[in-house]
Each structure stands twice: as C-alpha cells, then as structure tokens.
Design a protein around this motif. Structure first.
Motif, mmCIF file in Angstrom:
data_model
loop_
_atom_site.group_PDB
_atom_site.id
_atom_site.type_symbol
_atom_site.label_atom_id
_atom_site.label_comp_id
_atom_site.label_asym_id
_atom_site.label_seq_id
_atom_site.Cartn_x
_atom_site.Cartn_y
_atom_site.Cartn_z
ATOM 1 N N LYS A 1 -9.757 4.781 -7.826
ATOM 2 C CA LYS A 1 -10.064 3.369 -7.626
ATOM 3 C C LYS A 1 -10.898 2.777 -8.754
ATOM 4 O O LYS A 1 -10.998 1.564 -8.878
ATOM 5 C CB LYS A 1 -10.792 3.182 -6.297
ATOM 6 N N LEU B 1 -2.809 4.729 8.857
ATOM 7 C CA LEU B 1 -1.713 5.382 8.142
ATOM 8 C C LEU B 1 -0.766 6.042 9.132
ATOM 9 O O LEU B 1 -1.156 6.333 10.252
ATOM 10 C CB LEU B 1 -2.261 6.448 7.197
ATOM 11 N N HIS C 1 -9.299 8.691 7.932
ATOM 12 C CA HIS C 1 -8.404 7.909 7.078
ATOM 13 C C HIS C 1 -7.337 8.845 6.538
ATOM 14 O O HIS C 1 -7.647 9.871 5.968
ATOM 15 C CB HIS C 1 -9.167 7.268 5.927
ATOM 16 N N GLY D 1 -8.466 7.422 -4.318
ATOM 17 C CA GLY D 1 -7.990 6.933 -3.034
ATOM 18 C C GLY D 1 -6.911 7.897 -2.569
ATOM 19 O O GLY D 1 -7.185 8.900 -1.921
ATOM 20 N N HIS D 2 -5.686 7.626 -2.998
ATOM 21 C CA HIS D 2 -4.606 8.525 -2.630
ATOM 22 C C HIS D 2 -4.423 9.635 -3.640
ATOM 23 O O HIS D 2 -4.798 9.504 -4.796
ATOM 24 C CB HIS D 2 -3.289 7.751 -2.560
ATOM 25 N N HIS E 1 -7.006 11.250 1.612
ATOM 26 C CA HIS E 1 -5.587 11.580 1.765
ATOM 27 C C HIS E 1 -5.317 13.010 1.308
ATOM 28 O O HIS E 1 -5.965 13.496 0.388
ATOM 29 C CB HIS E 1 -4.725 10.610 0.958
ATOM 30 N N HIS F 1 0.809 -1.222 0.000
ATOM 31 C CA HIS F 1 0.000 0.000 0.000
ATOM 32 C C HIS F 1 0.834 1.260 0.000
ATOM 33 O O HIS F 1 0.533 2.200 -0.703
ATOM 34 C CB HIS F 1 -0.882 0.061 1.252
ATOM 35 N N HIS F 2 1.836 1.294 0.859
ATOM 36 C CA HIS F 2 2.471 2.583 1.104
ATOM 37 C C HIS F 2 3.960 2.535 0.839
ATOM 38 O O HIS F 2 4.651 1.646 1.309
ATOM 39 C CB HIS F 2 2.139 3.061 2.515
ATOM 40 N N HIS G 1 -0.462 -1.635 7.874
ATOM 41 C CA HIS G 1 -0.924 -0.790 6.773
ATOM 42 C C HIS G 1 -0.018 0.429 6.547
ATOM 43 O O HIS G 1 0.648 0.533 5.545
ATOM 44 C CB HIS G 1 -2.384 -0.380 7.061
ATOM 45 N N HIS H 1 -1.931 2.215 -4.463
ATOM 46 C CA HIS H 1 -2.508 3.047 -3.406
ATOM 47 C C HIS H 1 -1.726 4.332 -3.308
ATOM 48 O O HIS H 1 -2.260 5.410 -3.418
ATOM 49 C CB HIS H 1 -2.440 2.326 -2.053
#
Ligand code: RUQ
Ligand code: CUA
Ligand code: CA
Length: 654
Positions: free
Chosen positions: A481, A265, A352, A459-460, A408, A147-148, A196, A521
């Motif tokens: 997404k 996060l 989030h 999303g991001h 985000h 994800h990150h 995550h 992501h």
C-alpha cells in the motif's frame, strides 16, 4: 538492472534493497488514533524483523539481508515473453490492468467502471449500454472501485474465459472477456452497499457433471436499511447486509441471503459445496470503535445446495421493488445444523481475507486485529452441516500466531501458506501441517518457517496459480500500500509497490520492485498458456456493422441523422458529410482493416467524440450537433504513413 548482486550496505542508501526508514510511521499514527491496545512492539522504525508477534518462532532474516540474489535471472530480455499474466484490480481508478511477470511490464489497462478516452469507454454507445445509462442517455455512474478479480474455473483451475471484478462504490459486478480483454457485462446488485468480496464457484454443488464456474458469489460489507428508501435512517439495529449469487453466464442476480453482521471477502470450495466470507462487523456497529468490541467475529459459511433448494421451494421474501428472491441466513433462523443454510464460525476479532488452499482442504481466515490466521477445515464444516459437530468453532483446525496485521493468504504447492502482515510490513510463510500439529498441542511443531520484509504495508499477496489446484509454488507477488522511498518521487501520491518474491526455495527471495499506479488490491497470477486472445474481430459479429465500404452514407429521419462510416487505412468511407445545427447525430464506424494491430481512432473536435475501432470492430457514438462550422474528424491512433491525412470533414450548417 545493473545490480548483479545485493551488496546490502548497512545504511539506508538508494542501493539498499531492504531500506525501510519510513516503516510504519503512517500506520502507527493511524493505530494510535484508533486507540487499539494490541501489542505493537513488533512495529519499529529501524525495520528489524519483529519478534513480538511471531508466536515464539524465530524471525528468519530476510533474504535481502544476507544471501545474494541473482536479479538478472528474473529479467525478461528484449524480444522474450513473460511466463505469467498478472490480472490486477485498479482500486478507485475503476479499471483492471494486465501486466507480465516476472518483468512487471504493464501491457494494458482495461476500462471497466471508469471513463477512458483511449478506447472511448463511456463515450461510445456500446460501452455506455454496458455501463448503464439514465433515461437521457447519460451514464448512470462514471466512478468505480475495483478490488477483487477472479477468473472462471474448469476442473479446479482457470479456463481462460472470463474474469469478474467488483465495484465497491456502486455495488456492481463486471465481467471481462479474457479473449479480447474487454468488459462485456456489468450488473448492479440490488439491496447492498459496499460490495467488496467476489469469487466464482469452481463446480456445481449438486451436478457432478458441471465442473466449471456457473455462479459468482458477492459479499456486501456495509449494513443498510433495506430497502434503502429513507426509512430507518438512524436505526442501525434494523440495518442488514446480504450475500448475493449472480449467474456467471447471464449475469443476472439469482438470489440473495440475509445475514447477521456483515460480509467482506469471499472464498469458494473446490467441491462447489461451500462459499464463505470473513465478517468483521458482527457487532452491527456504525462507528469503528463499535465494530471492534466483540472478541470474536466470524467466518460465515454458505451451504449452496440448501440455499438453492430453499429458493426453489419459495422460502423467500422480496425487498422493496427488487425482484430478487431472498432467503434468511441469520443465525436465529438456522439453529439446526441439519437444515441450516449458514454456519458462523467464530474467529478472532475483525478478520480480513479468506482464502482456500489449493488441495481443497482448508480456508485460511486472517486476523487483522489479531496476530493469528484461523485455519478452517472444509470437511469439518460439511460435517457440522450434517449434524456431526457440536459447535461451529469445532471446524477450526489451527490458529497459528503469525505476526501483526495479517490480511490475505496465498499458497504454494508444498503445503505452505504466505500471509501479508500489514503492520509488520512482512510476508510470513507458515506451514499448514505444522500449524495443525501445533494446534493439537505438539510443542515441537513450528508453524512459521520464514519471513521477509516488504516495502511497505502489504495488502494483498498472491502466488503464481495459487488460487487453483495447479498452484506452482514459484512466485509470490506482494501488492503493497505504500512505496515511500522505493521509487523516484512524483509529487504527493507515490506509486504503489508490487514486489516479486521467489518462493521456490526454502527462503523467500525479494527479486524485483515494480511500481504500480494506484491502487491495486487483488491480482491473479496466471500461466500464459491458459490465456488465448484474439486480435481481429469478424465484421459480422456486430449487428450494426457497416458491412461494405460501399454502404457508407448519411440517413436522415426528422432531426435524427445516422452517418454510416468505414475505416481502411488511410481513409474513412466518407470524405465529408453535412448535418444541420440541432440534429442528433449517430456515427457508426466499422473498421474494415483486418491486419492485427491496425486499429483506427476517431475524434471530432469540440464534440467530445474520441474512440478506437479495432480490426473488424464496429462502434458508434451519438451527439447533438449544436455548434455550426467545419469539424475535422480525424484518426487518433497511428495507423499508416498517411495517418495524419486520415480525416474527414463534418459540416454543420447553421
Ligand atoms: S481487500 S487489501 Cu478489497 Cu484486503 Cu484490498
Ligand atoms: Cu487511421 Cu491513424
Ligand atoms: Ca468486530
């Protein structure tokens, strides 16, 4: 692209850059099912910018609706190079990707937690060792969910050394070298599930001389019985989650912090003193409706210096067989701010995403189920830890209403924040100072300054260099997404869209749609001059290298056979070699070609052997020779006019 200006027809034809006919159908169905009661007036099928959630700020029309965009300005003509690298996670593909911006051209897929037969990741002994094996040599895990991605820092900006990426499925942290753009370490984090968020620190909390990354912080999203050995299976009240610190060089787990609720996060401060994480399940719920009962969850701050002092002083406990020291960061154990290890700042329900502003002053924590972003002051959090503030909530300096489903936030260099609005399918630009003034009661302050439609459900989102003090305010990239009607259909799974937005002016301008393979992501948009890659290895770097083509040979030790091989276009160092059925064969191959890009492949039919050796590189594979016969080992990577002839025979005696 032939389109030179946006003709913006009113109908949803394939030439309308703003078409949104499928907008929100999926999300609305999901939200209705979840029984959420939040205002959804802003979500509509016609795709008009929403007003309901804008907190009174005028919905600025998207650039695509009026102003002409000179798309050709954003193209990279043949022979020219991109201005930025985008390093992007690949979601449940388990990999990391590199592409260029503004072109959107995909350059490389870096296998990390997945098996990749182009390079032989998960096939060679060296990659298996990094990925982790069972006692029988088989891979411990062959799936991952990245994800990150966050690179290492020096002086508040990227130093081009490493990038870290999480595996949410199996709780692993991987490191990718940015010189060779290959994964070099993977660490499995004990005692957690749903790892995550990940973020490196930017300087040392104590030693002012260390102004670069030495730690990586990891947030665990799922609460579990700890140790997770079969006890307390259905006693959620005994589950908990942990914050983890990993050493950026050794990749060893240094310590963990037990928290109330969960983590998600991670962000870190520019002064090195704080790390923080948004928390959406302060309820300790195991079903989603339980996770949404509290009006407020939290953004949890970690006082790194104090945590490390507590670890040093041995105020720790251990979990099960794990050797990692754990400190207690729960609220009850940290009632006095002056000694507290953690600070739980209440924020609206189920936040989030949390992101640090490039001036080092603020953290923006997005609402998700609340149409707000909460702005928390770094300085005030430190003041709370010094006993100078009554309530953790007093650290909040703004909470603008920005739209539905904020996730985000990214920043430019002019004091503006850009937040992805998942439900509204928009990017909202808001001004940090105006948001603070408005929170202080200034009725004339208008935090929201612009909005733009994206396609669809972002999303991001990331700005160029936006997670460093060198944020340049040029581009915003929206990783959406859903792409639905944006590209030629390719069966049930559409590609995702990464949309490039020019943020250099007052109005955001959508300038390109890039299709991306599922499912990125996070991305880091990093100036190209920061990355210095190498193309050729030194043979001596590999302890098992076959140093000279004259050393090619077969060695037998009982049933274990080692084949020492070299490659030099268009030949391998042995024309043939013989083994016996039942032998355990290890092939060690060193590429003695030193010309940039002169990579060879090595495959053996029916034995699942397939990998590449880059110039100067050594790799090895081990397999059981269980099928008698002749097997042509051949070069799989086009290397020479005699590439097809580049092969050797493996003779397996019955
Ligand atoms: S978190 S959008 Cu990992 Cu938002 Cu993906
Ligand atoms: Cu060597 Cu193709
Ligand atoms: Ca919650």
């Amino acid at each position: 692209m032939a389109v030179s200006k946006n003709e913006a027809p009113a109908s949803a034809t394939p030439t309308d850059p703003a078409r949104r006919r499928f907008l929100n159908t999926t999300t609305l169905a999901g939200i209705a099912g979840a029984g959420l009661t939040m205002g959804l007036a802003g979500c509509n099928e016609s795709g008009k910018p929403t007003k309901a959630a804008a907190g009174g700020a005028a919905s600025a029309p998207a650039a695509a609706a009026g102003e002409a965009v000179e798309y050709s300005k954003y193209e990279v003509p043949p022979g020219q190079l991109d201005a930025y690298y985008a390093l992007s996670s690949g979601g449940h593909s388990g990999e990391v990707r590199i592409y260029g911006l503004p072109s959107g051209r995909l350059f490389k897929r870096i296998p990390v937690f997945n098996i990749d037969c182009l390079v032989g990741w998960g096939i060679t002994n060296e990659s298996k060792k990094i990925m982790g094996t069972n006692a029988d040599g088989s891979l411990k895990y062959f799936t991952g969910d990245t994800h990150h991605v966050h690179p290492t820092y020096t002086d508040g900006t990227y130093n081009g050394k490493y990038i870290f990426v999480n595996d949410k499925i199996h709780g692993r942290l991987a490191r990718v070298r940015l010189d060779t753009m290959e994964c070099d370490r993977i660490t499995e984090i004990p005692n957690v599930q749903g790892f995550h968020g990940v973020f490196p620190d930017k300087r040392d909390p104590v030693d002012a001389n260390i102004n670069s990354t030495t730690r990586v912080f990891c947030g665990a999203e799922f609460q579990i019985p700890t140790p997770n050995d079969g006890h307390d299976l259905d006693k959620p009240e005994n589950y908990f989650a942990l914050f983890t610190c990993v050493d950026a060089e050794t990749m060893e787990v240094r310590y963990q912090v037990k928290v109330d609720g969960n983590l998600d996060l991670i962000a870190t401060s520019y002064d090195g003193k704080l790390a923080c994480s948004n928390q959406y399940n302060s309820e300790n719920g195991v079903h989603y409706e339980q996770m949404m009962t509290a009006e407020r969850d939290a953004c949890v701050f970690f006082h790194i210096e104090r945590i490390e002092a507590a670890v040093k002083a041995g105020k720790t406990f251990r979990i099960g067989n794990s050797p990692v020291p754990v400190v207690d960061g729960r609220k009850a154990a940290n009632a006095d701010p002056k000694t507290a290890l953690t600070c739980y700042v209440p924020v609206p329900k189920n936040p989030h995403g949390v992101n640090a502003s490039p001036d080092g002053k603020y953290f923006a924590c997005s609402g998700k189920l609340s149409p707000t972003a909460t702005l928390i002051s770094n300085e005030l959090v430190l003041k709370w830890f010094d006993g100078g503030l009554k309530e953790p909530r007093d650290t909040v300096v703004a909470e603008p209403e920005i739209g539905l489903g904020p996730l985000h936030t990214a920043f430019d260099n002019r004091g503006n924040a850009y937040t992805t609005l998942f439900l509204d399918s928009q990017i909202v630009k808001w001004n940090v100072e105006a948001a603070i003034k408005s929170y202080q009661g200034d009725k004339n302050a208008k935090p929201v300054v612009d909005r733009i439609d994206v396609h669809y459900q972002p999303g991001h989102g990331f700005t160029s260099m936006g997670e460093t003090k060198e944020a340049d305010g040029k581009f915003f990239l929206s990783d959406n997404k859903f792409s639905k009607d944006r590209f030629l259909p390719v069966g049930p799974l559409h590609p995702e869209t990464a949309q490039l937005i020019d943020i250099s002016g007052d109005k955001m301008k959508l300038v390109a749609d890039h299709a991306v393979y599922s499912e990125p992501h996070d991305s880091i948009v990093i100036r190209r001059d920061i990355i210095k890659t190498r193309q050729v290895y030194d043979v001596a770097e590999f302890p098992n290298a076959v140093k000279d083509p004259k050393d090619c040979r077969v060695e037998r030790n009982g049933k274990k056979v080692t084949v020492y091989l070299t490659s030099q276009a268009p030949t391998f160092g042995l024309r043939e070699w013989t083994v016996k059925r039942g032998d355990e064969v290890t092939i060690i191959l060193t590429n003695h070609d030193k010309v940039q890009d002169l990579t060879h492949g090595f495959a053996i039919p029916k034995y699942n052997v397939n990998f590449i050796v880059n110039p100067g590189e050594t790799k090895s594979v081990t397999f059981k020779a269980d099928k008698p016969g002749v097997y042509w080992a051949y070069c799989t990577n086009f290397c020479h006019a005699l590439h097809l002839e580049m092969r050797s025979r493996m003779l397996v005696e019955a």
